[in-house]
Design a protein around this motif. Structure first.
Motif, mmCIF file in Angstrom:
data_model
loop_
_atom_site.group_PDB
_atom_site.id
_atom_site.type_symbol
_atom_site.label_atom_id
_atom_site.label_comp_id
_atom_site.label_asym_id
_atom_site.label_seq_id
_atom_site.Cartn_x
_atom_site.Cartn_y
_atom_site.Cartn_z
ATOM 1 N N ALA A 397 0.812 -1.210 0.000
ATOM 2 C CA ALA A 397 0.000 0.000 0.000
ATOM 3 C C ALA A 397 0.849 1.265 0.000
ATOM 4 O O ALA A 397 0.346 2.346 -0.320
ATOM 5 N N THR A 398 2.139 1.151 0.345
ATOM 6 C CA THR A 398 3.012 2.334 0.393
ATOM 7 C C THR A 398 3.772 2.559 -0.908
ATOM 8 O O THR A 398 4.371 3.616 -1.085
ATOM 9 N N LEU A 399 3.770 1.603 -1.817
ATOM 10 C CA LEU A 399 4.609 1.717 -3.004
ATOM 11 C C LEU A 399 4.178 2.867 -3.908
ATOM 12 O O LEU A 399 5.003 3.452 -4.616
ATOM 13 N N SER A 400 2.892 3.208 -3.891
ATOM 14 C CA SER A 400 2.417 4.277 -4.772
ATOM 15 C C SER A 400 3.046 5.616 -4.436
ATOM 16 O O SER A 400 3.103 6.510 -5.298
ATOM 17 N N GLN A 401 3.543 5.792 -3.202
ATOM 18 C CA GLN A 401 4.136 7.081 -2.836
ATOM 19 C C GLN A 401 5.439 7.343 -3.585
ATOM 20 O O GLN A 401 5.880 8.489 -3.682
ATOM 21 N N PHE A 402 6.033 6.299 -4.123
ATOM 22 C CA PHE A 402 7.290 6.493 -4.849
ATOM 23 C C PHE A 402 7.064 7.022 -6.270
ATOM 24 O O PHE A 402 8.012 7.488 -6.896
#
Length: 633
Positions: A397-402
């Protein structure tokens, strides 16, 4: 690769004032915030210049200890402060004769984020455990050239249009002992279990001074042993297979020994060990939380290969998996539990320079968790399987921030600009996909964001390395791929700090990504070009009239696009070939101007990267026996 010292900045303080060479032509104005060394604080922003979209800052820092982290935070053009809207400053000079105060500074482009005001500047004095803050609330005044409203990533025109696989590369990496693949295999194995070292250790390079790489790095070793496992799983030679198997079990036992070393400072995030497999206790960039993940991946892959070769599940449990009951030899459970517990914690990157949240680290951690959940279930450990699955979902769920839609780029890290890396471009993103793709469609080799990021990263070096544009063909007129380094702002020259250079492993990584993308596209039987991936195709398939549409296997353009990927993959390998000496030995880097090898001699990772790129190429060529032939050498 192992750089810890500070780096020079574009701007410097002269007689208490900030001077920027690039700012003179733009009539930049330097704004003074603190005119003299403060008497009632330990940190103070001295001055800044925000000129034509480039920010340069200098701060007074009280010299209370050696290890310092100084960070300036601001609000972006939307008036919002995010982890991206910050600079980590570096040492510039002494501020007074007795060195009780220092000047620290930073400089870089703020495209496309912009800036409205400074929030604060923080100073972490790590040795004494103190943090000092100067609250600013200072509106930033822009000077110089106007800042574009909608800055776009630079557009490059391809200097070549290579197509299809080339005979010269086929011969260069042929499955024989005299080819570069054969030499790379020999030199890589020469760095495993070297005389006098502990069983299961891998020396990073045959370089003992300037630079000293005579250590076992957890990450480098796992990537090397993953290549060993590929050979183990495919060899048809009984003696070779036993040899590879013994090495892999020794490697697993060495990993368990490392986990239990009483001198660990950051748990399993310790980056490197001495060759007797004792912990390295000197100052270093720690923790590095990718190591346990890549080691677990390698050992899970080995476990499956071992079982497919007739090995017993009980042996896997006792010698590889069950750290609870066999802690002296089986490291896998502890590695996986560490990843599940620590994936959200900032750590140093694979270049060992910056503590932050890194795309590479998250990708390999995700792959370890996804694979680990399946493997734990296979081993009958449902509780651990669920723990790993839950962690994988949370991490995913955190990968989109990259992904930065304004830059059209996967950011190498989600955090402040450090070491002047304001471009946010780093080959670590490509390596993160190559080492961390879990085969489930999340950031695959053909992902639009991956493709456009690879294009931006590779072409960024055209403006950095003279050799990338002065040598674009070999002696026979064949095109050379772009010489690729770690990141455009790199200053590590293989020994100290001056000017960064192209790396063999980075250039091989670009080749491997293109080969693997061609395999995935061919398997899916269609290529969809989107507005995101269009710049990639416009460059790497410049002679194809490509547009935003889907090309199916029955379309002629489909094969032209595949041929372009294959041709450019060979061009990148040809760049490696062009700068490889006649003896076939690969160092860490080759000079940005002359192309001559430099840096650490016989870097193990350089050989491993050449081999994995070669395996990918021959798979794309449908030469499926090639890895077996290399394994049987």
């Amino acid at each position: 690769m192992r750089l810890l010292s500070g780096r020079n900045r574009v701007c410097g303080a002269i007689a208490g004032s900030l001077f920027c060479a690039s700012a003179v032509a733009q009539n930049c104005v330097n704004e003074t915030i603190t005119a003299a060394i403060p008497t009632d604080a330990s940190i103070a922003l001295q001055s800044y210049s925000y000129c034509g979209g480039n920010l340069s800052v200098v701060a007074y820092v009280k010299n209370v200890d050696y290890d310092k982290i100084v960070t300036l935070y601001w609000t972006n053009a939307d008036g919002v402060s995010t982890p991206l809207n910050a600079f980590t400053l570096g040492f510039q000079s002494q501020a007074n004769p007795d060195w009780s105060w220092e000047l620290w500074g930073a400089s870089g482009s703020l495209y496309p984020d912009g800036i409205t005001s400074f929030v604060n500047i923080t100073y972490q004095a790590l040795d004494v455990g103190q943090t000092y803050v100067q609250q600013l609330g200072q509106k930033v005044i822009a000077t110089g050239a106007a800042i574009p409203n909608s800055p776009q990533p630079p557009v490059y025109t391809a200097y070549a249009t290579p197509k299809f696989f080339s005979d010269d590369i086929t011969q260069w990496i042929a499955a024989n002992n005299n080819s570069e693949a054969g030499i790379s295999k020999t030199r890589m194995f020469n760095n495993i279990d070297i005389p006098g070292a502990a069983p299961g250790t891998v020396i990073a390079a045959q370089s003992y001074t300037a630079p000293d790489y005579a250590y076992h790095w957890v990450r480098d070793a796992s990537l090397t042993m993953d290549v060993v496992n590929t050979m183990y799983s495919l060899t048809t030679n009984k003696a070779r297979k036993q040899f590879y198997q013994n090495l892999l079990f020794q490697y697993a036992a060495a990993g368990a020994q490392e986990q239990n070393d009483p001198g660990l400072q950051t748990g399993l995030g310790e980056p490197k060990f001495n060759l007797d497999n004792s912990i390295f206790t000197g100052p270093w960039g720690r923790p590095q939380n990718d190591g346990p993940a890549t080691r677990a991946i390698t050992l899970m892959e080995f476990s499956y290969a071992y079982l497919a070769s007739g090995g017993s599940k009980q042996t896997v449990r006792e010698k590889l998996y069950d750290s609870n009951n066999y802690p002296k030899v089986a490291p896998m459970i502890r590695d996986l539990q560490f990843v599940a517990t620590n994936w959200s914690s900032p750590s140093f990157d694979l270049w060992e320079e910056e503590p932050s949240d890194h795309f590479y680290t998250r990708m390999v951690q995700r792959r370890a968790l996804v694979m680990g959940s399946q493997f734990a279930s296979f081993m009958g450990d449902s509780a651990l399987s669920k723990t790993l699955s839950d962690a994988a979902a949370a991490l995913s769920a955190t990968l989109s921030q990259f992904w930065d839609p304004l830059r059209q780029l996967i950011l190498y890290e989600y955090g402040p600009v450090m070491r002047g890396k304001s471009s946010y471009k780093d080959i670590a993103v490509v390596l993160g996909v190559l080492h961390g793709y879990a085969g489930d469609g999340v950031y695959s080799y053909t992902n639009d964001q991956v493709l456009v990021s690879a294009y931006q990263i590779a072409t960024s070096f055209l403006d950095v390395f003279p050799i990338a544009t002065s040598a674009t063909k070999d002696a026979n007129g064949n095109p050379l791929g772009i010489a690729v380094g770690r990141y455009p702002e790199d200053v590590y020259d293989g020994v100290s700090t001056s000017l960064g250079n192209p790396w063999y492993l980075a250039t091989s990584a670009m080749a491997e990504l293109l080969y693997r993308a061609s395999i995935e596209f061919a398997t899916s039987t269609s290529i969809t070009v989107t507005t995101t991936s269009l710049p990639f195709w416009k460059y790497f398939a410049a002679d194809v009239n490509v547009s935003t549409t889907t090309y199916h296997i029955w379309d002629p353009q489909f094969y032209e696009l595949l041929a372009a990927l294959q041709g450019w993959g060979d061009a990148f390998l040809r760049r490696v070939k062009y700068h490889t000496p006649s003896n076939g030995h690969l160092t860490e880097e080759f000079n940005r101007v002359t192309g001559q090898p430099q840096g650490a001699a016989d870097l193990t990772w350089s050989y491993a990267a050449l081999l994995t790129a070669s395996f990918a190429r021959e798979t794309a060529r449908a030469n499926l026996l090639y890895p077996t032939e290399i394994a049987n050498l």
